[in-house]
Design a protein around this motif. Sequence first.
Motif, PDB file in Angstrom:
ATOM      1  N   SER A  45       0.848  -1.189   0.000  1.00 36.01           N
ATOM      2  CA  SER A  45       0.000   0.000   0.000  1.00 36.01           C
ATOM      3  C   SER A  45       0.883   1.238   0.000  1.00 36.01           C
ATOM      4  O   SER A  45       1.731   1.400   0.878  1.00 36.01           O
ATOM      5  CB  SER A  45      -0.912  -0.009   1.236  1.00 36.01           C
ATOM      6  OG  SER A  45      -1.869   1.016   1.162  1.00 36.01           O
ATOM      7  N   LEU A  46       0.700   2.100  -0.999  1.00 35.21           N
ATOM      8  CA  LEU A  46       1.544   3.283  -1.160  1.00 35.21           C
ATOM      9  C   LEU A  46       0.722   4.540  -0.927  1.00 35.21           C
ATOM     10  O   LEU A  46      -0.190   4.838  -1.684  1.00 35.21           O
ATOM     11  CB  LEU A  46       2.139   3.321  -2.578  1.00 35.21           C
ATOM     12  CG  LEU A  46       2.957   2.108  -3.015  1.00 35.21           C
ATOM     13  CD1 LEU A  46       3.417   2.281  -4.458  1.00 35.21           C
ATOM     14  CD2 LEU A  46       4.149   1.885  -2.096  1.00 35.21           C
ATOM     15  N   ASN A  47       1.054   5.276   0.112  1.00 30.05           N
ATOM     16  CA  ASN A  47       0.413   6.560   0.369  1.00 30.05           C
ATOM     17  C   ASN A  47       1.422   7.675   0.151  1.00 30.05           C
ATOM     18  O   ASN A  47       2.435   7.749   0.832  1.00 30.05           O
ATOM     19  CB  ASN A  47      -0.143   6.627   1.788  1.00 30.05           C
ATOM     20  CG  ASN A  47      -0.744   7.987   2.095  1.00 30.05           C
ATOM     21  OD1 ASN A  47      -0.174   8.766   2.835  1.00 30.05           O
ATOM     22  ND2 ASN A  47      -1.881   8.279   1.503  1.00 30.05           N
TER      23      ASN A  47
ATOM     24  N   MET B  74      -7.787  -3.073  -6.375  1.00 31.43           N
ATOM     25  CA  MET B  74      -8.334  -2.033  -5.509  1.00 31.43           C
ATOM     26  C   MET B  74      -7.233  -1.034  -5.192  1.00 31.43           C
ATOM     27  O   MET B  74      -6.320  -1.316  -4.419  1.00 31.43           O
ATOM     28  CB  MET B  74      -8.895  -2.653  -4.227  1.00 31.43           C
ATOM     29  CG  MET B  74     -10.020  -3.637  -4.475  1.00 31.43           C
ATOM     30  SD  MET B  74     -10.699  -4.344  -2.936  1.00 31.43           S
ATOM     31  CE  MET B  74     -11.426  -2.901  -2.185  1.00 31.43           C
ATOM     32  N   GLY B  75      -7.305   0.151  -5.810  1.00 31.67           N
ATOM     33  CA  GLY B  75      -6.271   1.157  -5.629  1.00 31.67           C
ATOM     34  C   GLY B  75      -6.832   2.549  -5.827  1.00 31.67           C
ATOM     35  O   GLY B  75      -8.031   2.730  -6.021  1.00 31.67           O
ATOM     36  N   GLY B  76      -5.975   3.520  -5.788  1.00 33.53           N
ATOM     37  CA  GLY B  76      -6.447   4.887  -5.997  1.00 33.53           C
ATOM     38  C   GLY B  76      -5.425   5.941  -5.632  1.00 33.53           C
ATOM     39  O   GLY B  76      -5.220   6.900  -6.357  1.00 33.53           O
ATOM     40  N   CYS B  77      -4.770   5.807  -4.450  1.00 32.29           N
ATOM     41  CA  CYS B  77      -3.759   6.795  -4.080  1.00 32.29           C
ATOM     42  C   CYS B  77      -2.670   6.789  -5.145  1.00 32.29           C
ATOM     43  O   CYS B  77      -2.288   5.731  -5.658  1.00 32.29           O
ATOM     44  CB  CYS B  77      -3.185   6.494  -2.699  1.00 32.29           C
ATOM     45  SG  CYS B  77      -2.153   7.843  -2.072  1.00 32.29           S
ATOM     46  N   ASP B  78      -2.153   7.964  -5.423  1.00 31.52           N
ATOM     47  CA  ASP B  78      -1.426   8.303  -6.635  1.00 31.52           C
ATOM     48  C   ASP B  78      -0.740   7.154  -7.380  1.00 31.52           C
ATOM     49  O   ASP B  78      -1.038   6.875  -8.538  1.00 31.52           O
ATOM     50  CB  ASP B  78      -0.365   9.360  -6.326  1.00 31.52           C
ATOM     51  CG  ASP B  78      -0.972  10.655  -5.822  1.00 31.52           C
ATOM     52  OD1 ASP B  78      -2.165  10.679  -5.492  1.00 31.52           O
ATOM     53  OD2 ASP B  78      -0.238  11.644  -5.732  1.00 31.52           O
ATOM     54  N   LYS B  79       0.235   6.491  -6.728  1.00 29.70           N
ATOM     55  CA  LYS B  79       1.060   5.518  -7.446  1.00 29.70           C
ATOM     56  C   LYS B  79       0.442   4.133  -7.498  1.00 29.70           C
ATOM     57  O   LYS B  79       0.897   3.286  -8.269  1.00 29.70           O
ATOM     58  CB  LYS B  79       2.454   5.428  -6.805  1.00 29.70           C
ATOM     59  CG  LYS B  79       3.155   6.759  -6.623  1.00 29.70           C
ATOM     60  CD  LYS B  79       3.233   7.570  -7.902  1.00 29.70           C
ATOM     61  CE  LYS B  79       3.851   8.935  -7.664  1.00 29.70           C
ATOM     62  NZ  LYS B  79       3.005   9.838  -6.845  1.00 29.70           N
ATOM     63  N   THR B  80      -0.601   3.877  -6.662  1.00 28.74           N
ATOM     64  CA  THR B  80      -1.187   2.540  -6.676  1.00 28.74           C
ATOM     65  C   THR B  80      -1.902   2.251  -7.985  1.00 28.74           C
ATOM     66  O   THR B  80      -1.872   1.123  -8.473  1.00 28.74           O
ATOM     67  CB  THR B  80      -2.160   2.346  -5.503  1.00 28.74           C
ATOM     68  OG1 THR B  80      -3.196   3.338  -5.567  1.00 28.74           O
ATOM     69  CG2 THR B  80      -1.438   2.445  -4.176  1.00 28.74           C
TER      70      THR B  80
END
Length: 577
Positions: free
Chosen positions: A84-86, A120-126
Amino acid sequence: MTEQKTLRSQRWLAREDFRTFNHRSRFMQMGYDRKDWEGKPIVAILNSWSEFNPCHMHFRQRVDDVKRGVLQSGGFPLELPVLSLNDALIKPSALLYRNMLAMEVEEMIRCHPVDAAVLMGGCDKTTPAMLLGAISSDIPTVFLPAGPMLRGNSRGKTLGSGSDAFKFWDERRAGTISEAEWEGVISGIARSPGTCMTMGTASTMTAIAEALGMALPGASSIPAVDAAHQRMSVQAGRRIVEMVHEDLRPTQILSREAFLNAIAVAMAMGCSTNAIIHIIALARRAGRMDVGLDDFDRLSRQVPVLANIRPNGTSQYLMEDFYYAGGLPALMNRLSSFLHLDEKTVSGGSVGSNIEDAQVYNDDVIRSVETAVYAEGSLAVLKGNLAPDGCVIKPSAMSAKFLRHSGTAVVFDDYPSLKAMLDDPDADITEDDVIVLRNAGPKGGPGMPEWGMIPVPLKLVRQGVRDMLRISDARMSGTSYGACVLHVAPEAYIGGNLALVRTGDTITIDVPARSIHLDVGDEELARRRAQWQAPPPRFERGYGKMFIEHILQADQGCDMDFLTTQAGASAGDPDIF
């Protein structure tokens, strides 16, 4: 041939040998029995939820909605956690780990008995990371966007994540707001699960995923906490099972025309500058090596900005308003003359059929071509002796007076020395100077940190200055704004001409002419190059060492050289092991 023999998962589960015995027994160890998996597509739900990622807080519940949809369509869903990348919390840069997540997605799909995947992703790099891995593994895939958070609020004012943070930070530095006002901004600017609700990298990339045809129609616009997001998650679960039976895979969707659609939509959205890096990387993974900076520049000149969302122009609107105004299908409908409408999508229909009935409900939020926010696209690609392989600027979010500008370079080799100048109330700098930050690129950062929106120096902030020309080989947040030239390629760390600039040199940019020039003669540049010494390695072990040794430059998408399509195939058939 029966369906059971054609399902990839049945290679693990449908044979009569010792290895199959072991696979079945381990499934049964988890409480499943034959009726759960026999003859059914196994769908991996790759969930990038973590307690370090506020953008994905709701994924812990949404995975159950996806499972419900998979079960309704006769599939067998299994959750598979991934990195998970935030962007807000990972240092020095989430881009450093984008390729790590891409590798994990590809390998987790390849090594497990799965027939399809929901990402299932969304935050910039995910978003780009998960799509990169899915393209390379090439099984039926649907991307499920996290959705934007609710609009921010403090003391009766609407706040936009990132964009207003930068604005109020400058006011705090200038001493024009109180400590209580500042605390109100901190607590009110992000108040629900979901990604940044400005037109930052997160909303840019989820819109690109939808425009590419890899997300369900309208999925990218739904706020994270809206009940429609739960329904969309169920629909994604139902649809992925149908895609298995249709054998609809990413490589059948991601044509050159699909990427041109994505670029056109990105321009109309007033996209993040990061879109260039990610789209080029995705295209190269899909074997579309002919998608590059020239396509961005050409479409930038043709496609106007239609989405009136911060930080573009002086907009009061955010992604929640965009959703109520009709969302991405409505914008694409208004943009249809620029799109290739026959391209396939994960919905089973074409781009044209997905958007033909979409309507705009607020003409100020989603403008027409005639009433565009900005006449040309969001981004411009500049080239010249300072950036032979290109660099990028965002004209739709900068002061017009810097579109053509010459100034004196003030050069910094690292961020700490730059910061010391920025905080110095007596710094020797003027509004017309050009701040240059180098050694912040793919290898030099490492991972191109979002240092490119260099703050206006405190001395100038106190004089009322809010924009000036800044140049770097770094990136900036999609929520950022200002006259910032970014992604200079080749980067300084490997000896690009940015490494040869000296304080006192004159730099000239001309955005309409798409040029950037260091006003230093070739002979002098050659003399400086002979004296230049490469900086020491940023990493000497682990993933960081691998990253620096194999990362490509910004104009090539910052993918690893051994992960591109041209690097060859990997072992994909589990039967050989």
